[in-house]
Design a protein around this motif. Structure first.
Motif, PDB file in Angstrom:
ATOM      1  N   SER A  34       0.835  -1.212   0.000  1.00 15.69           N
ATOM      2  CA  SER A  34       0.000   0.000   0.000  1.00 15.69           C
ATOM      3  C   SER A  34       0.859   1.247   0.000  1.00 15.69           C
ATOM      4  O   SER A  34       0.598   2.207  -0.735  1.00 15.69           O
ATOM      5  N   ILE A  35       1.916   1.252   0.820  1.00  9.97           N
ATOM      6  CA  ILE A  35       2.802   2.414   0.904  1.00  9.97           C
ATOM      7  C   ILE A  35       3.521   2.637  -0.415  1.00  9.97           C
ATOM      8  O   ILE A  35       3.571   3.760  -0.937  1.00  9.97           O
ATOM      9  N   VAL A  36       4.092   1.571  -0.972  1.00  9.00           N
ATOM     10  CA  VAL A  36       4.807   1.702  -2.249  1.00  9.00           C
ATOM     11  C   VAL A  36       3.849   2.132  -3.355  1.00  9.00           C
ATOM     12  O   VAL A  36       4.184   2.988  -4.185  1.00  9.00           O
ATOM     13  N   LEU A  70       3.177   5.834  -3.019  1.00 13.85           N
ATOM     14  CA  LEU A  70       4.368   6.625  -3.369  1.00 13.85           C
ATOM     15  C   LEU A  70       4.621   6.618  -4.869  1.00 13.85           C
ATOM     16  O   LEU A  70       5.031   7.638  -5.442  1.00 13.85           O
ATOM     17  N   VAL A  71       4.401   5.476  -5.514  1.00 12.90           N
ATOM     18  CA  VAL A  71       4.590   5.382  -6.968  1.00 12.90           C
ATOM     19  C   VAL A  71       3.642   6.342  -7.682  1.00 12.90           C
ATOM     20  O   VAL A  71       4.024   7.046  -8.622  1.00 12.90           O
ATOM     21  N   VAL A  72       2.398   6.395  -7.214  1.00 10.42           N
ATOM     22  CA  VAL A  72       1.421   7.303  -7.817  1.00 10.42           C
ATOM     23  C   VAL A  72       1.791   8.754  -7.516  1.00 10.42           C
ATOM     24  O   VAL A  72       1.770   9.618  -8.396  1.00 10.42           O
ATOM     25  N   PHE A  73       2.138   9.033  -6.256  1.00  9.55           N
ATOM     26  CA  PHE A  73       2.440  10.401  -5.837  1.00  9.55           C
ATOM     27  C   PHE A  73       3.664  10.953  -6.559  1.00  9.55           C
ATOM     28  O   PHE A  73       3.691  12.129  -6.945  1.00  9.55           O
ATOM     29  N   LEU A 107      15.861   8.915 -10.151  1.00 18.24           N
ATOM     30  CA  LEU A 107      15.908   9.743  -8.946  1.00 18.24           C
ATOM     31  C   LEU A 107      14.568   9.711  -8.215  1.00 18.24           C
ATOM     32  O   LEU A 107      14.524   9.564  -6.980  1.00 18.24           O
ATOM     33  N   ASP A 108      13.462   9.815  -8.942  1.00 15.28           N
ATOM     34  CA  ASP A 108      12.139   9.739  -8.327  1.00 15.28           C
ATOM     35  C   ASP A 108      11.932   8.383  -7.659  1.00 15.28           C
ATOM     36  O   ASP A 108      11.334   8.284  -6.570  1.00 15.28           O
ATOM     37  N   LEU A 109      12.426   7.334  -8.307  1.00 18.86           N
ATOM     38  CA  LEU A 109      12.305   5.990  -7.738  1.00 18.86           C
ATOM     39  C   LEU A 109      13.117   5.883  -6.448  1.00 18.86           C
ATOM     40  O   LEU A 109      12.631   5.335  -5.445  1.00 18.86           O
ATOM     41  N   ALA A 110      14.348   6.388  -6.452  1.00 22.93           N
ATOM     42  CA  ALA A 110      15.184   6.344  -5.257  1.00 22.93           C
ATOM     43  C   ALA A 110      14.539   7.094  -4.100  1.00 22.93           C
ATOM     44  O   ALA A 110      14.537   6.613  -2.954  1.00 22.93           O
ATOM     45  N   ILE A 111      13.975   8.253  -4.386  1.00 23.25           N
ATOM     46  CA  ILE A 111      13.311   9.044  -3.340  1.00 23.25           C
ATOM     47  C   ILE A 111      12.105   8.301  -2.799  1.00 23.25           C
ATOM     48  O   ILE A 111      11.858   8.272  -1.581  1.00 23.25           O
ATOM     49  N   ALA A 112      11.332   7.649  -3.683  1.00 17.65           N
ATOM     50  CA  ALA A 112      10.167   6.882  -3.244  1.00 17.65           C
ATOM     51  C   ALA A 112      10.587   5.740  -2.323  1.00 17.65           C
ATOM     52  O   ALA A 112       9.920   5.470  -1.310  1.00 17.65           O
ATOM     53  N   MET A 113      11.704   5.078  -2.641  1.00 16.69           N
ATOM     54  CA  MET A 113      12.150   3.962  -1.813  1.00 16.69           C
ATOM     55  C   MET A 113      12.657   4.444  -0.454  1.00 16.69           C
ATOM     56  O   MET A 113      12.445   3.777   0.567  1.00 16.69           O
ATOM     57  N   VAL A 114      13.320   5.577  -0.423  1.00 12.14           N
ATOM     58  CA  VAL A 114      13.775   6.131   0.863  1.00 12.14           C
ATOM     59  C   VAL A 114      12.569   6.485   1.732  1.00 12.14           C
ATOM     60  O   VAL A 114      12.541   6.205   2.935  1.00 12.14           O
ATOM     61  N   LYS A 115      11.563   7.108   1.132  1.00 14.55           N
ATOM     62  CA  LYS A 115      10.350   7.449   1.876  1.00 14.55           C
ATOM     63  C   LYS A 115       9.669   6.183   2.398  1.00 14.55           C
ATOM     64  O   LYS A 115       9.186   6.138   3.539  1.00 14.55           O
ATOM     65  N   MET A 116       9.623   5.137   1.559  1.00 15.45           N
ATOM     66  CA  MET A 116       9.021   3.879   1.983  1.00 15.45           C
ATOM     67  C   MET A 116       9.764   3.308   3.180  1.00 15.45           C
ATOM     68  O   MET A 116       9.155   2.860   4.164  1.00 15.45           O
ATOM     69  N   PHE A 117      11.081   3.346   3.127  1.00 19.95           N
ATOM     70  CA  PHE A 117      11.896   2.805   4.221  1.00 19.95           C
ATOM     71  C   PHE A 117      11.625   3.562   5.524  1.00 19.95           C
ATOM     72  O   PHE A 117      11.450   2.949   6.583  1.00 19.95           O
TER      73      PHE A 117
END
Length: 456
Positions: free
Chosen positions: A54-56, A59-62, A78-88
């Motif tokens: 749900s979180i990922v 974030l992918v949509v956002f 870069l957007d993907l890396a930021i999304a993964m950091v936020k998920m973590f």
């Protein structure tokens, strides 16, 4: 498929995202369990997986990762890396506060790494596919000579857009544009065109099924946020005042105080390290104060970490920082690039003369200069200036003052807590994307300042 069925493409991309996240989490658990000699808790995995998915997914949509068309490859990564950091970070917070979802740190760290590697490969394949499937657009640029050449330079530089300028037409009265429109896919109308001209061209593009981009002028910007009213039975548009309501100001202030207080306490270790580095690197004070123009054009003192040598403007007077500016110290170059020098402005937020989000505060010298060039510049002071803002998130350091002003006025129209939160989250991207923090080019900066001063 990408052009004809964009909904199906996004669905397949999203399903692939979720599959990679699920498989990566399972692999991470298996690896950690294999090396720690403990039993695999599949119940924990099944309980936590829906939360992570749900979180990922959100974030992918956002982060706009379901639409890769006309994006740079580095921008997608870069957007993907930021999304993964936020998920973590979110998963760590959930594990801390909700013990029934407590993943071990080792599993969560390893899962995030494997997920990023898998998703990076997946998104790279889709980006390559998008580039292959994307049909180049033939473009007509319509407007003044100066603005046409500026647009042409941007489109030629950003080749990944696949927009080929086929016609440049500065002359509306000749009527030649009608033939040009039928021969292109996209029409870009400049801000300087007259309203009746834009109206006629929009109508012509609609009936000929052509896409139109409009560079907004201030009149169109004001009319983009209007209420429908009437005079007897005559419909009228009532433009709204450029500024937040009393309720929005109260909620915004509450958000500012909450975030600034928490951030100030959490960042104390970084403040100490930066203070030591500045002191060791060059003589002079750790902090730098400067008078800036705030809300309702009232001046205040802004706090920043010092990034330049002492008395940097003693010989030059007020000037903007340029690329490879010799006045910037070694430590200063790093903290400017990472925007760490802005962190002491949290004190300004707590005091009340700044907000977390808003137009960047400028010096009175530049404000007066820009007000003569752009009279609408005065509306920027309808809200408190901010540490970050829409112009910083969507523009660059060397974006033109006109474009920055458009972003600032759009923000003032949309000023609310939700918009602030979205801009705060997107600010992370600015911190790690070098183009956003680059100084203005020396020659172009001198030319722009000269042009403004000549009109004063």
């Amino acid at each position: 498929m990408g052009t004809q069925f964009p909904g199906l493409r996004r669905l397949l991309l999203f399903v692939g995202d979720m599959a990679i996240v699920a498989v990566s989490s399972y692999i991470a658990m298996c690896i950690v369990v294999a090396y720690s000699a403990v039993d695999l808790d599949m119940e924990l995995y099944h309980r936590m997986l829906p939360v992570m998915l749900s979180i990922v997914g959100l974030l992918v949509v956002f982060e706009g990762l379901l639409s890769l068309k006309r994006k740079k490859q580095i921008e997608v990564m870069l957007d993907l890396a930021i999304a993964m950091v936020k998920m973590f970070v979110i998963m760590m917070a959930i594990s801390f506060f909700l013990r029934e979802f407590a993943y071990s740190r080792s599993i969560l760290i390893l899962a995030t790494i494997i997920q990023f590697v898998g998703l990076a490969f997946w998104y790279n394949l889709w980006w390559q596919f998008e580039q292959h499937e994307m049909i180049p657009r033939e473009v007509l640029v319509m407007g003044s000579v100066d603005e046409n050449h500026r647009l042409l330079a941007h489109l030629r530089t950003n080749t990944y857009l696949k927009d080929h300028v086929k016609y440049i037409c500065p002359d509306y009265d000749g009527g030649q544009w009608r033939a040009f429109i039928k021969d292109v896919d996209l029409v870009i109308l400049s801000a300087e065109m007259q309203l009746n001209q834009k109206a006629e061209m929009l109508h012509y593009c609609q009936i000929n099924n052509k896409q139109v981009f409009i560079l907004p002028n201030f009149y169109e910007l004001y009319c983009s946020k209007v209420d429908l009213d009437k005079i007897d039975d005559i419909p009228v548009f009532r433009p709204r005042y450029l500024g937040p309501t009393a309720e929005q100001r109260i909620l915004k202030r509450f958000l500012d105080i909450s975030i600034a207080a928490i951030a100030t306490v959490a960042l104390i270790p970084i403040f100490v390290l930066i203070a030591i580095a500045i002191r060791v690197d060059s003589p002079g004070p750790i902090f730098f104060t400067q008078r800036r123009v705030g809300q309702y054009e009232k001046e205040f003192s802004i706090f920043k970490f010092r990034t330049m040598c002492v008395d940097a403007e003693k010989q030059t007077g007020p000037v903007l920082a340029t690329v490879d500016d010799p006045r910037i110290t070694r430590v200063g170059r790093f903290i400017r690039a990472t925007r760490i020098d802005e962190l002491p402005q949290l004190i300004n937020v707590l005091i009340g003369n700044m907000s977390i989000v808003g137009p960047r505060p400028e010096r009175a010298f530049f404000v007066e200069m820009l007000k003569k060039e752009l009279p609408e510049y005065i509306h920027r002071s309808n809200v408190k200036p901010g540490i970050t803002g829409m112009a910083q998130v969507y523009g660059k350091y060397n974006t033109s003052p006109y474009s920055k002003l458009i972003y600032d006025l759009i923000y003032i129209q949309k000023c609310n807590v939700l918009t602030d939160v979205m801009i705060m989250l997107k600010t992370v991207r600015v911190l790690v994307y070098k183009e956003h923090s680059a100084g203005v080019g020396t020659e172009s900066h001198k030319r722009n300042i000269s042009n403004v001063l000549n009109k004063m």
